[in-house]
Design a protein around this motif. Sequence first.
Motif, PDB file in Angstrom:
ATOM      1  N   TYR A 182      -3.080 -22.055  46.371  1.00 16.29           N
ATOM      2  CA  TYR A 182      -2.598 -20.722  46.742  1.00 16.29           C
ATOM      3  C   TYR A 182      -1.735 -20.142  45.620  1.00 16.29           C
ATOM      4  O   TYR A 182      -1.855 -18.964  45.259  1.00 16.29           O
ATOM      5  CB  TYR A 182      -1.814 -20.835  48.045  1.00 16.29           C
ATOM      6  N   CYS A 183      -0.870 -20.981  45.039  1.00 13.78           N
ATOM      7  CA  CYS A 183      -0.008 -20.544  43.941  1.00 13.78           C
ATOM      8  C   CYS A 183      -0.830 -20.122  42.729  1.00 13.78           C
ATOM      9  O   CYS A 183      -0.483 -19.151  42.043  1.00 13.78           O
ATOM     10  CB  CYS A 183       0.960 -21.661  43.543  1.00 13.78           C
ATOM     11  N   LEU A 184      -1.906 -20.840  42.472  1.00 14.38           N
ATOM     12  CA  LEU A 184      -2.757 -20.508  41.336  1.00 14.38           C
ATOM     13  C   LEU A 184      -3.411 -19.140  41.532  1.00 14.38           C
ATOM     14  O   LEU A 184      -3.564 -18.371  40.577  1.00 14.38           O
ATOM     15  CB  LEU A 184      -3.815 -21.596  41.147  1.00 14.38           C
ATOM     16  N   CYS A 185      -3.790 -18.845  42.767  1.00 11.20           N
ATOM     17  CA  CYS A 185      -4.326 -17.509  43.071  1.00 11.20           C
ATOM     18  C   CYS A 185      -3.272 -16.444  42.823  1.00 11.20           C
ATOM     19  O   CYS A 185      -3.548 -15.402  42.212  1.00 11.20           O
ATOM     20  CB  CYS A 185      -4.794 -17.443  44.525  1.00 11.20           C
ATOM     21  N   GLU A 191       1.270 -12.129  40.743  1.00 12.20           N
ATOM     22  CA  GLU A 191       2.389 -12.153  41.697  1.00 12.20           C
ATOM     23  C   GLU A 191       3.284 -13.353  41.371  1.00 12.20           C
ATOM     24  O   GLU A 191       3.341 -14.347  42.092  1.00 12.20           O
ATOM     25  CB  GLU A 191       1.849 -12.215  43.125  1.00 12.20           C
ATOM     26  N   PHE A 192       3.986 -13.242  40.239  1.00  8.44           N
ATOM     27  CA  PHE A 192       4.694 -14.387  39.670  1.00  8.44           C
ATOM     28  C   PHE A 192       5.861 -14.862  40.528  1.00  8.44           C
ATOM     29  O   PHE A 192       6.094 -16.066  40.659  1.00  8.44           O
ATOM     30  CB  PHE A 192       5.178 -14.046  38.265  1.00  8.44           C
ATOM     31  N   TYR A 193       6.617 -13.939  41.098  1.00  2.48           N
ATOM     32  CA  TYR A 193       7.813 -14.349  41.844  1.00  2.48           C
ATOM     33  C   TYR A 193       7.445 -15.021  43.164  1.00  2.48           C
ATOM     34  O   TYR A 193       8.114 -15.972  43.598  1.00  2.48           O
ATOM     35  CB  TYR A 193       8.743 -13.149  42.071  1.00  2.48           C
ATOM     36  N   SER A 194       6.375 -14.541  43.801  1.00  2.00           N
ATOM     37  CA  SER A 194       5.878 -15.222  45.005  1.00  2.00           C
ATOM     38  C   SER A 194       5.384 -16.618  44.651  1.00  2.00           C
ATOM     39  O   SER A 194       5.667 -17.599  45.355  1.00  2.00           O
ATOM     40  CB  SER A 194       4.745 -14.402  45.627  1.00  2.00           C
ATOM     41  N   ASN A 220       7.269 -19.291  34.697  1.00  2.00           N
ATOM     42  CA  ASN A 220       8.538 -18.963  34.039  1.00  2.00           C
ATOM     43  C   ASN A 220       8.313 -18.344  32.670  1.00  2.00           C
ATOM     44  O   ASN A 220       9.042 -17.431  32.261  1.00  2.00           O
ATOM     45  CB  ASN A 220       9.403 -20.223  33.919  1.00  2.00           C
ATOM     46  N   ALA A 221       7.302 -18.823  31.952  1.00  2.00           N
ATOM     47  CA  ALA A 221       6.972 -18.218  30.660  1.00  2.00           C
ATOM     48  C   ALA A 221       6.524 -16.772  30.837  1.00  2.00           C
ATOM     49  O   ALA A 221       6.868 -15.903  30.031  1.00  2.00           O
ATOM     50  CB  ALA A 221       5.892 -19.032  29.962  1.00  2.00           C
ATOM     51  N   SER A 222       5.777 -16.507  31.929  1.00  2.00           N
ATOM     52  CA  SER A 222       5.264 -15.158  32.176  1.00  2.00           C
ATOM     53  C   SER A 222       6.373 -14.172  32.516  1.00  2.00           C
ATOM     54  O   SER A 222       6.241 -12.970  32.254  1.00  2.00           O
ATOM     55  CB  SER A 222       4.237 -15.183  33.313  1.00  2.00           C
TER      56      SER A 222
END
Length: 275
Positions: A182-185, A191-194, A220-222
């Motif tokens: 899910y995080c990879l999606c 949606e980096f903060y989510s 974090n890099a993004s």
Amino acid sequence: MELIIGKKFKIETWEKCIRTMWLNEVARFSVVKELLYDFPIAAKQLRDYYAKICESKHHKEETHRHHCCGFNIMEHGVGYEDLDILLKNPKNLDFIFEIVKVEQPGEYKKDPWSLTEEEKIKQLPILKENGNNLFKEKKFEEACKQYEEALGYLEQLMVKEKPNDVEWNQWNENKIPILLNYCLCKYNLGEFYSCLEHLNTILECQPNNTKALYRRAKVNASIWNLPEARNDFKLCAELDPTLKNDILNQLNQLDKLEALQYKKEAEKFKGKLFS
């Protein structure tokens, strides 16, 4: 409202009414009060359910309704004034039904709330596989929905168990791979903060999960949290030496990005410091 024939409606007389109707028919049925003892309670549950759906769509705070067991419900009521009156003073009621759609067994997909625990468990691998296939097709939003449904079922199963008991831990172990996907999606959707929030949740349970650490480093890099990204990358390399070369490349890229950003900032302020 959806009703499933043969599943013992909370108001049994409704099923008898529905069975007499045709598709697209509208009909009125008068029901005597002796058959409606459970109506106020069933009506409360339906109102609460649809109110929660409306509130989630409009991001409103949940309206408080008190919940009482059967022994106290006559004393405390159900939380709706008209239903409380009906509970204490039953009367004959008219119901109007319209049949808008009929689905045969095998065609009907149950709402999540109506699934049994066994049905939810059977859905987990199916939803995960569906999500994985959609992800491979780069349909990230659709994949998210499949993973979200699976995660919702797992949360419902976990809430019945005591945290950190054997059963709870087993469900949590099943949850983490789905949450990682899910995080990879979310990452691919920008949606980096989510994504970061969910990865933090995983790492609270499994601090040495290299997939979670690597993906958190990328997130974090993004969002330009470079020190945090470096820390996660370095920890990944310590935990899994096979990632060493990849991690070195990632760290080199971070160094180049930081140097480029520093150069841009220096040029931006060049000659302005003492002007």
